[in-house]
Design a protein around this motif. Structure first.
Motif, short mmCIF file in Angstrom:
data_model
loop_
_atom_site.label_atom_id
_atom_site.label_comp_id
_atom_site.label_asym_id
_atom_site.label_seq_id
_atom_site.Cartn_x
_atom_site.Cartn_y
_atom_site.Cartn_z
N THR A 190 31.26 -29.19 -30.11
CA THR A 190 30.82 -28.22 -31.12
C THR A 190 29.37 -27.82 -30.89
O THR A 190 28.98 -26.71 -31.18
N GLU A 191 28.55 -28.72 -30.39
CA GLU A 191 27.16 -28.43 -30.04
C GLU A 191 27.08 -28.31 -28.52
O GLU A 191 27.74 -29.05 -27.80
N PRO A 192 26.25 -27.39 -28.01
CA PRO A 192 26.14 -27.29 -26.55
C PRO A 192 25.51 -28.54 -25.93
O PRO A 192 24.57 -29.10 -26.49
N HIS A 193 26.04 -28.96 -24.82
CA HIS A 193 25.50 -30.07 -24.04
C HIS A 193 24.90 -29.46 -22.77
O HIS A 193 25.58 -28.71 -22.07
N VAL A 194 23.64 -29.78 -22.49
CA VAL A 194 22.91 -29.17 -21.38
C VAL A 194 22.15 -30.26 -20.62
O VAL A 194 21.48 -31.09 -21.23
N GLY A 195 22.24 -30.22 -19.30
CA GLY A 195 21.50 -31.17 -18.48
C GLY A 195 19.99 -30.90 -18.52
O GLY A 195 19.20 -31.74 -18.93
N ILE A 196 19.59 -29.69 -18.09
CA ILE A 196 18.18 -29.27 -18.10
C ILE A 196 18.11 -27.90 -18.75
O ILE A 196 18.80 -26.97 -18.33
N TRP A 197 17.28 -27.75 -19.78
CA TRP A 197 17.17 -26.50 -20.53
C TRP A 197 15.71 -26.08 -20.57
O TRP A 197 14.85 -26.84 -21.01
#
Length: 172
Positions: free
Chosen positions: A41-48
């Motif tokens: 439901t929430e975005p998962h990001v390695g490097i943002w």
């Protein structure tokens, strides 16, 4: 550099590294690990990165999901690198494994060098959104296959993906 964020045995990481309004940083040799097997439901990001300038993401950063990859499972809910309004970037020698989107580039971002990255199992390798710019001469001709047209030496390994057109999607 040299950080391990997350784990392949439990799911605790949502964003591995988040940078905002910073310049001249080198993010290198990190492992960002996920254990996800369904859309989040929430975005998962390695490097943002947001509004960052003149930096490198290089030297064997590994962004990996440890679960079995199934086409269409994650979409944009699991992204390796997200670049928002960031310019003068070098994205070199990184590994993206079992992600929905390897890289999401948006908001007038400028990539000077996109070189020698490896994308393995993905829904979209690189998604270009809102007119990003990738420089015309980034890297050198692949010495192993001089006629393959890949002057950037990026590799896409996705034998189970739905099409071969999902390596780079969008407009430059």
């Amino acid at each position: 550099s040299l950080n391990t964020i997350g784990s392949t045995s439990t799911d605790q990481t949502r964003i591995g590294i988040h940078l905002s309004l910073i310049s001249k940083v080198n993010i290198k040799t990190n492992s960002i690990l996920f254990k996800l097997d369904a859309v989040q439901t929430e975005p998962h990001v390695g490097i943002w990165t947001e509004n960052c300038n003149e930096f490198k993401i290089s030297d064997a950063n590994e962004i990996e999901n440890s679960t079995n990859f199934q086409v269409g499972t994650f979409g944009s809910s699991l992204t390796g690198i997200r670049l928002d309004a960031s310019s003068m970037l070098c994205i070199e020698d990184n590994d993206f494994t079992k992600l929905g989107v390897g890289m999401h580039v948006t908001g007038n971002s400028i990539i000077n060098s996109l070189y020698k990255n490896e994308f393995t199992f993905f829904d979209e390798g690189i998604f270009l959104d809102n007119d990003p710019y990738i420089g015309p001469s980034v890297g050198t001709q692949d010495p192993n296959n001089l006629n393959n047209g890949n002057v950037m030496r990026n590799v896409w390994n996705c034998s189970s993906c739905s099409t071969t057109t999902n390596r780079i999607t969008g407009f430059i």
